[in-house]
Design an enzyme around this catalytic site. Structure first.
Site, PDB file in Angstrom:
ATOM      1  N   GLU A   1      -2.122  -2.382   5.286  1.00 45.74           N
ATOM      2  CA  GLU A   1      -0.976  -2.508   6.194  1.00 45.74           C
ATOM      3  C   GLU A   1      -1.366  -2.183   7.631  1.00 45.74           C
ATOM      4  OE1 GLU A   1       1.622  -3.985   5.591  1.00 45.74           O
ATOM      5  OE2 GLU A   1       1.575  -4.080   3.411  1.00 45.74           O
TER       6      GLU A   1
ATOM      7  N   TYR B   1       8.303  -0.549   9.613  1.00 42.18           N
ATOM      8  CA  TYR B   1       7.811  -1.563   8.685  1.00 42.18           C
ATOM      9  C   TYR B   1       6.783  -0.981   7.717  1.00 42.18           C
ATOM     10  CZ  TYR B   1       4.745  -4.871   6.618  1.00 42.18           C
ATOM     11  OH  TYR B   1       3.977  -5.504   5.695  1.00 42.18           O
TER      12      TYR B   1
ATOM     13  N   ASP C   1       9.221  -7.578   7.854  1.00 43.37           N
ATOM     14  CA  ASP C   1       8.250  -7.864   8.905  1.00 43.37           C
ATOM     15  C   ASP C   1       8.687  -9.155   9.586  1.00 43.37           C
ATOM     16  OD1 ASP C   1       7.724  -9.794   7.056  1.00 43.37           O
ATOM     17  OD2 ASP C   1       5.569  -9.752   7.372  1.00 43.37           O
TER      18      ASP C   1
END
Length: 293
Positions: A40, A123, A141
DNA sequence: GACCCGTGGAG
DNA sequence: TCTCCAAGGGT
């Protein structure tokens, strides 16, 4: 409206994800929460294809947060390579350190605890909670935001950060069961990445084309987005050139070499100073510049 | 809220 | 060549 009746048809999306979802390394069980977290960070504003090789090398070298924390932030920045935004490497290193010191070396599953980590925002915290721990939380996202806007609301979206309203909207559409909800979020994201892309959506292959409000409305035009930030000649470009020199060297880089990075000495010096302020570079007693040790 | 922060491939 | 962009976050 039940979970199977709304426009983001859960069953269709899960079938699509099963049939066409990419076999990405951070989606495999062996990746674990740390692998999800590393991915991520790397995927923030960076395409999947460029992340793949760096991710593999990173996880081999630092299979646990404590392994990364044991090495220097400079090692992290060098291993980050040319992914861009090297402050992400710094933050990932700092997050690994915090996990090692404050969380017994285990990536937390709790969203507020995740949010307290450097480099983890709204996020990323929810992505880790959902994809690593199967939490039922809305993961929004830019891909999900675009799909939500088009399929549900019938208008295209500008590429801007997700809002609390976006998260509330997706949450209202999440399946009840948490692992299924997490997979649903991943499927919506994958649809946005592979089919419902920003440029030329491939509606012929879209499992939701029959119920897409945007398609039904005749594809109303995309609202104008704010001008993208210029890049050529900016500090970002100059900083990037200086960082490339530091990554290539394995010791201090002399000022005379730094001078070759950019002709304007004012801007060059300003960028060196900002890199030092950011913790991306340090000076030694001879005036050489290097990655932090 | 506005602005800053890298990179390299695609059209 | 040049514009646009690709799983955001911090200040």
């Amino acid at each position: 409206m039940t979970a199977t009746e709304h426009r983001l048809d859960v069953d269709r999306l899960l079938v699509f994800f099963g049939d066409h979802g990419r076999d990405l390394p951070w989606r495999r069980p062996e990746a674990g929460p740390w692998g999800v977290m590393v991915s991520e960070f790397m995927l923030q504003q960076t395409p999947v294809v460029r992340v793949l090789p760096v991710f593999e090398a990173w996880m081999r070298r630092w299979p646990r947060p404590a392994d990364l924390a044991a090495d220097s932030s400079g090692d992290a920045v060098r291993a980050w390579g040319r992914l861009g935004y090297p402050r992400r490497a710094l933050r990932l290193h700092a997050a690994a350190t915090a996990i090692t010191n404050d969380h017994d070396g285990a990536v937390p599953s709790d969203i507020p605890e995740l949010l307290s980590l450097p480099g983890v925002g709204e996020y990323t915290a929810r992505a880790i909670a959902a994809f690593a721990f199967g939490a039922r939380t809305p993961v929004v996202d830019t891909n999900v935001r675009r799909v939500l806007s088009r399929v549900v609301r019938g208008v295209d979206s500008v590429r801007e950060p997700a809002t609390p309203a976006d998260r509330r909207e997706l949450e209202s559409l999440l399946p009840t069961e948490s692992v299924r909800a997490a997979r649903f979020s991943a499927a919506v994201m994958e649809l946005g990445a592979l089919i419902c892309s920003a440029g030329d959506p491939d509606c012929d292959r879209c499992p939701l084309s029959g119920r897409c409000a945007w398609r039904a409305a005749g594809y109303p035009p995309t609202p104008a987005r704010r001008a993208v930030q210029a890049f050529a000649g900016t500090d970002r470009q100059v900083r990037g050139k200086i960082m490339a020199l530091l990554r290539a060297a394995h010791g201090p880089v002399a000022g005379s070499v730094i001078d070759t990075a950019w002709p304007d000495p004012i801007q060059r010096d300003r960028c060196v100073a900002s890199l030092i302020t950011d913790g991306l570079a340090v000076t030694d007693r001879d005036g050489g510049l290097s990655l932090p040790g």
